[in-house]
Write a protein that holds these residues in place. Structure first.
Motif, PDB file in Angstrom:
ATOM      1  N   LEU A 279       0.901  -1.155   0.155  1.00  0.00           N
ATOM      2  CA  LEU A 279      -0.070   0.054   0.136  1.00  0.00           C
ATOM      3  C   LEU A 279       0.896   1.443  -0.092  1.00  0.00           C
ATOM      4  O   LEU A 279       0.327   2.468  -0.072  1.00  0.00           O
ATOM      5  CB  LEU A 279      -0.931  -0.042   1.182  1.00  0.00           C
ATOM      6  N   SER A 280       2.293   1.055   0.125  1.00  0.00           N
ATOM      7  CA  SER A 280       2.824   2.307   0.188  1.00  0.00           C
ATOM      8  C   SER A 280       2.918   2.831  -1.387  1.00  0.00           C
ATOM      9  O   SER A 280       3.083   4.305  -1.338  1.00  0.00           O
ATOM     10  CB  SER A 280       4.282   1.825   0.432  1.00  0.00           C
ATOM     11  N   TRP A 281       2.771   2.143  -2.269  1.00  0.00           N
ATOM     12  CA  TRP A 281       2.749   2.659  -3.685  1.00  0.00           C
ATOM     13  C   TRP A 281       1.525   3.693  -3.881  1.00  0.00           C
ATOM     14  O   TRP A 281       1.790   4.583  -4.617  1.00  0.00           O
ATOM     15  CB  TRP A 281       2.980   1.489  -4.797  1.00  0.00           C
ATOM     16  N   ILE A 286      -0.542   9.173  -4.332  1.00  0.00           N
ATOM     17  CA  ILE A 286      -1.807  10.107  -3.927  1.00  0.00           C
ATOM     18  C   ILE A 286      -0.970  11.398  -3.572  1.00  0.00           C
ATOM     19  O   ILE A 286      -1.213  12.310  -3.981  1.00  0.00           O
ATOM     20  CB  ILE A 286      -2.540   9.547  -2.648  1.00  0.00           C
ATOM     21  N   GLY A 287       0.338  11.004  -2.955  1.00  0.00           N
ATOM     22  CA  GLY A 287       1.173  12.168  -2.371  1.00  0.00           C
ATOM     23  C   GLY A 287       1.484  13.043  -3.537  1.00  0.00           C
ATOM     24  O   GLY A 287       1.732  14.266  -3.718  1.00  0.00           O
ATOM     25  N   VAL A 288       1.947  12.231  -4.883  1.00  0.00           N
ATOM     26  CA  VAL A 288       2.667  12.992  -5.781  1.00  0.00           C
ATOM     27  C   VAL A 288       1.492  13.780  -6.475  1.00  0.00           C
ATOM     28  O   VAL A 288       1.698  15.101  -6.904  1.00  0.00           O
ATOM     29  CB  VAL A 288       3.080  11.765  -6.928  1.00  0.00           C
ATOM     30  N   GLY A 306      -3.228   7.823   7.404  1.00  0.00           N
ATOM     31  CA  GLY A 306      -3.424   8.592   8.727  1.00  0.00           C
ATOM     32  C   GLY A 306      -2.123   8.401   9.546  1.00  0.00           C
ATOM     33  O   GLY A 306      -1.647   9.388  10.090  1.00  0.00           O
ATOM     34  N   GLU A 307      -1.599   7.180   9.495  1.00  0.00           N
ATOM     35  CA  GLU A 307      -0.114   6.896   9.947  1.00  0.00           C
ATOM     36  C   GLU A 307       0.946   7.817   9.345  1.00  0.00           C
ATOM     37  O   GLU A 307       1.753   8.547  10.298  1.00  0.00           O
ATOM     38  CB  GLU A 307       0.173   5.352   9.980  1.00  0.00           C
ATOM     39  N   TRP A 308       0.886   7.761   8.150  1.00  0.00           N
ATOM     40  CA  TRP A 308       1.965   8.728   7.573  1.00  0.00           C
ATOM     41  C   TRP A 308       1.826  10.193   7.681  1.00  0.00           C
ATOM     42  O   TRP A 308       2.613  11.122   8.271  1.00  0.00           O
ATOM     43  CB  TRP A 308       1.845   8.625   6.085  1.00  0.00           C
ATOM     44  N   GLY A 309       0.486  10.707   7.877  1.00  0.00           N
ATOM     45  CA  GLY A 309       0.254  12.102   8.201  1.00  0.00           C
ATOM     46  C   GLY A 309       0.644  12.408   9.353  1.00  0.00           C
ATOM     47  O   GLY A 309       1.140  13.502   9.773  1.00  0.00           O
TER      48      GLY A 309
END
Length: 329
Positions: A279-281, A286-288, A306-309
């Motif tokens: 799911l990192s991809w 989405i971030g790009v 949410g965790e990344w945020g």
């Protein structure tokens, strides 16, 4: 088919789709007599395609290697550029690009003259392609050899190293190539083990066609992709995600079109869909994009974002000003 020109093009397309055809099969597909088929084959030869005829019970027609690409379609430089580009694209297993590129590459290599194949191989050998995704790579020569064996229903031998590092020699009846995420898989019937198997192509060495054709068996699954997925087990979990992006499809497609399928969802929004084994991809994709988004599926992706945020927020809060530079206000 009354139009001779259209029938000739249809005949060429059929012969490029499979290595060997019997005369009766070709005549039936074109809706003509065997005598008319012979005239159509001669017409192909006249315009530069060396069609070989094989007599006997197992005889028929096949398109030989070394045909000259029609000059009004591609010149030599364009043919080399196309081959190298398709070889690179065939190693990308995202959004169906790898499979489509491999199908096209299989057709081009079949009729590419030897002098142009040497030029394409030399250029590819000294070219490095940077890619977002990391992971094992597959040599284009392995891809095309296996693809030809699948298309021609021809038995294939190769060396294989499994996940435990054990090496073995295999003789298989290859059926299909499947691109999943960042990997290629071969679905084949292993004749020594008497069972269907899927093989990762990055673990496969020295594939060689035997010249022995086989009658395809019934695959014990809905299709080749379903067979590969079923064999992955819990460690090979796959995620199909969908995200609504608050931005027009055009710009989003330009940023991540090679990663995902992008569809319009109103004038100022779109939806992206992609499958990944990590799911990192999709989170990175989405971030790009750099726009507001809503996760439609899956919940695991929502949790990861949410965790990344939270992690990024802590990093921003804890970052100390660079020496000699004022703190951000």
């Amino acid at each position: 088919m009354a139009d001779t020109g259209s029938r000739t093009l249809r005949l060429l397309s059929l012969m490029q789709s499979r290595r060997h055809w019997s005369g009766a099969e070709l005549a039936a597909r074109l809706g003509v007599s065997v005598r008319t088929l012979r005239r159509d084959v001669e017409r192909l030869r006249e315009i530069g395609y060396p069609v070989e005829a094989q007599p006997g019970v197992d005889g028929g027609y096949r398109l030989a290697r070394g045909a000259v690409l029609p000059p009004l379609v591609l010149d030599d430089d364009e043919a080399v550029a196309l081959t190298v580009g398709l070889q690179s694209a065939a190693q990308s297993a995202v959004a169906g690009m790898g499979e489509a590129s491999l199908r096209a590459l299989t057709k081009v290599v079949q009729v590419l003259p030897a002098r142009l194949r040497r030029r394409a191989d030399a250029l590819r050998a000294v070219t490095t392609t940077a890619a977002w995704a990391t992971g094992p790579t597959v040599d284009p020569g392995v891809l095309t050899t296996v693809a030809h064996a699948c298309r021609d229903t021809e038995r294939l031998t190769f060396g294989y190293t499994d996940s435990a590092g054990v090496h073995s020699d295999r003789l298989v009846e290859p059926v299909a190539l499947v691109a999943l995420g960042r990997r290629w898989y071969l679905v084949a019937y292993d004749t020594a083990r008497g069972a269907w198997r899927s093989f990762r192509l990055d673990r496969l060495a020295d594939p060689t066609t035997t010249g022995v054709r086989f009658a395809p068996r019934q695959l014990p699954a809905e299709d080749a992709e379903a067979f590969v997925r079923a064999g992955m087990g819990p460690r090979g979990r796959w995620y199909a995600v969908e995200v609504r992006i608050a931005a027009p499809a055009g710009p989003v497609r330009e940023r991540i079109g090679a990663w995902a399928t992008v569809e319009d969802d109103g004038e100022h929004a779109c939806r992206i869909r992609m499958a990944a084994d990590d799911l990192s991809w999709p989170a990175l994709a989405i971030g790009v994009v750099g726009a507001e988004c809503t996760v439609v599926s899956r919940p695991e992706l929502r949790d990861l974002l949410g965790e990344w945020g939270r992690r990024f927020s802590r990093a921003a809060e804890d970052a100390a000003p660079t020496a000699g530079m004022p703190a951000a206000t």
